[in-house]
Motif scaffolding. Structure first.
Motif, short mmCIF file in Angstrom:
data_model
loop_
_atom_site.label_atom_id
_atom_site.label_comp_id
_atom_site.label_asym_id
_atom_site.label_seq_id
_atom_site.Cartn_x
_atom_site.Cartn_y
_atom_site.Cartn_z
N LEU A 84 44.42 30.84 17.02
CA LEU A 84 43.87 32.17 16.93
C LEU A 84 42.41 32.06 17.22
CD1 LEU A 84 46.11 33.61 14.16
CD2 LEU A 84 46.31 34.18 16.54
N GLN A 85 41.72 30.90 16.51
CA GLN A 85 40.25 30.93 16.86
C GLN A 85 39.79 30.70 18.16
OE1 GLN A 85 37.84 31.24 14.20
NE2 GLN A 85 36.62 31.39 16.01
N ASP A 86 40.67 29.73 18.73
CA ASP A 86 40.50 29.37 20.27
C ASP A 86 40.55 30.73 21.02
OD1 ASP A 86 41.97 26.05 19.84
OD2 ASP A 86 40.00 26.68 19.58
N GLU A 87 41.65 31.55 20.80
CA GLU A 87 41.94 32.68 21.55
C GLU A 87 40.86 33.57 21.30
OE1 GLU A 87 44.06 33.57 23.78
OE2 GLU A 87 45.23 31.76 23.58
N LEU A 140 33.97 34.87 24.98
CA LEU A 140 33.13 34.34 25.93
C LEU A 140 33.39 34.87 27.32
CD1 LEU A 140 33.66 30.58 25.57
CD2 LEU A 140 31.60 31.82 25.51
N HIS A 141 34.73 35.88 27.54
CA HIS A 141 35.08 36.46 28.78
C HIS A 141 34.23 37.90 28.49
CE1 HIS A 141 37.34 37.92 31.88
NE2 HIS A 141 37.77 38.92 31.46
N ARG A 162 29.95 41.34 30.50
CA ARG A 162 28.53 42.19 30.06
C ARG A 162 27.63 41.64 31.12
NH1 ARG A 162 29.98 41.43 24.72
NH2 ARG A 162 28.22 39.56 24.34
N GLN A 163 27.43 40.46 31.62
CA GLN A 163 26.49 39.94 32.39
C GLN A 163 26.74 40.52 33.65
OE1 GLN A 163 26.89 35.62 32.08
NE2 GLN A 163 24.74 35.41 31.13
#
Length: 497
Positions: A78-81, A87-88, A93-94
């Protein structure tokens, strides 16, 4: 032992194996991947659904993945997801910020373009009124003499450095007026037919004309009276005269201090001309193998060179915003003119076949038509986006072809002063060279590749991709019996039946 899908790392419900990579996949996933890509996801080799081999297995209950058998493992998953989602989100936003900036810049450019178009429309109206009354247009000034010292005669074997401006004397004007003879529109019987031209292929290539340490041939021209004589200018600062028939170099001319970007072969004399970003135009004797004159008409890079129909005068353009008209016999600059209203670097120049008008391209995407006698801008052709890279007049005197850094070639009707055809090329296509054949029947485009179009229909009849670098020059042989090209891959190529 359970089978595991190579894509999902889970036990497949309907397993199958790929004969290309020998990997096991869930059929649902591999079929979707093949539909989108047509290759095996492991080694990128071609793969079709028909090649997949089903595996017959019997497992009523799918085993759980080892990573899901403990609470700490589930929490880590769950933490990895969550990290991936964050990050996505940051990436999105960038991208949104970049898109906003690009939109703002595009809106600013559009507003500026509207203002420029309004100003140019006003200038075109004023230019036409001035032409009708034979009065020079306001805002165009003749530059002062580059230097006031008279020319100096030097000893044999040394070039004569001439930079004095002497003006357009009446006898000069009368001379080129007498040569106002637009070529006839009759197509010669010897001209290669379209069906034969479409069968052309590469028949020869030469890569040893210029230095390999500074690769690249930047300019090309053929001798009008003997198209077996090929003239090239290279990034190695040299000018080379090559004999196509004998397949050997006739002369290597050295003297420029920077790369050679423009070359011209005189139609009746054993003389060639070259221009360079070193701000000079050089006149070379082929028989003597040396530079006989240096014309310093500009104070910045010379970007364009064209020979007058009489064979006695040179037109040049430069990043210093001036075009210049020079006498090749004396090397003197007869006149220099700029358009103070625009104040933009000139990128190319070309005489009309009749020698009374000529065109220049600018860094701000404009094509300007000038009257040589009055030294006035008589018409402007807006429409390109980006610096104009090449212009070419058809030998019938009616058409003008232009290319720019917008991946397009535009055709203009000089009788109606309007664009009647736009050839849209591939995205990021670089147009470096445009040339009509001597009859005005075919148009060759050099850049990312070589394309030949038949005029009037403007349909493509040839496409060559043999060059490994950008094509910088193309030219037709007599009656289009062959086509030649040069490129940044340092090669000179010939194409024919």
């Amino acid at each position: 032992m359970s089978l595991v899908c190579a894509i999902s790392n889970e036990v497949p419900e309907h397993p199958c194996v790929s004969p290309v990579s020998n990997q096991v996949f869930e059929r649902r996933l591999i079929e979707k991947y093949i539909a989108e890509n047509g290759t095996d996801p492991m080694n990128r080799q071609p793969l079709s659904e028909e090649q997949l081999i089903d595996i017959k297995v019997s497992h009523p209950i799918r085993p759980k993945a080892p990573s899901s058998t403990s609470i700490p493992a589930i929490l880590k998953a769950l933490q990895d997801e969550w990290d991936a989602v964050m990050l996505h989100s940051f990436t999105l936003r960038q991208q949104l910020q970049t898109t906003r900036q690009e939109l703002s810049h595009a809106l600013y450019q559009h507003d500026a373009a509207c203002r420029v178009i309004a100003r140019l429309t006003k200038e075109v109206t004023a230019a036409r009124e001035a032409l009708a009354t034979l009065k020079p247009q306001a805002g165009l000034v003749v530059a002062q003499a580059v230097a006031s010292q008279p020319s100096v005669t030097v000893s044999a074997g040394e070039p004569m450095d001439v930079s004095e401006q002497v003006g357009m004397m009446p006898e000069i004007i009368q001379k080129y007026k007498r040569n106002d003879t637009t070529p006839g529109k009759t197509v010669p019987e010897e001209l290669v037919r379209t069906e034969d031209l479409s069968k052309y292929r590469q028949v020869a290539t030469h890569a040893g004309l210029h230095s390999a340490s500074v690769p690249g041939i930047l300019s090309l021209d053929l001798c009008p009276s003997d198209t077996n004589k090929v003239l090239t200018g290279g990034a190695d600062k040299n000018v080379v005269v090559f004999d196509k028939k004998e397949e050997q170099i006739i002369a290597t001319l050295k003297g420029h201090t920077k790369k050679v970007t423009s070359v011209i072969y005189h139609p009746s004399q054993s003389v060639v001309f070259s221009a360079s970003p070193d701000s000079t135009i050089r006149v070379w004797s082929i028989t003597g193998g040396n530079c006989v004159q240096v014309v310093r008409a500009h104070e910045a890079s010379v970007t364009g060179l064209s020979l007058h129909a009489t064979g006695d005068y040179l037109l040049s353009s430069s990043e210093d915003q001036y075009w210049a008209f020079s006498d090749i016999q004396t090397g003197r600059v007869l006149t220099k003119v700029t358009d103070e209203a625009t104040g933009c670097a000139l990128t190319c120049a070309q005489f009309h076949p009749d020698g009374l008008i000529f065109g220049t391209g600018t860094a701000d995407s404009q094509i300007k038509i000038w009257d040589l006698k009055e030294r006035t801008n008589v018409a402007n052709f807006p429409g390109h986006i980006g610096p104009v890279t090449s212009i070419a007049f058809s030998e019938n005197g009616y058409y003008l072809a232009t290319g720019a850094q917008d991946s397009s070639v535009k055709l203009w009707d000089l009788r109606k002063l309007k664009n009647f055809k736009t050839i849209t090329l591939d995205n990021n296509y670089e147009v470096k060279s445009l040339v009509f054949d001597q009859s005005g029947t075919y148009l060759a485009v050099g850049g990312t590749d070589i394309r030949v179009y038949i005029c009037k229909q403007w349909s493509e009849v040839l496409n060559f991709t043999e060059h490994t670098g950008v094509v910088t020059g193309v030219a037709f042989g007599e009656h289009a019996q062959f086509l030649t090209s040069t490129g940044m891959d340092r090669s000179l190529k010939f194409y024919s039946l």
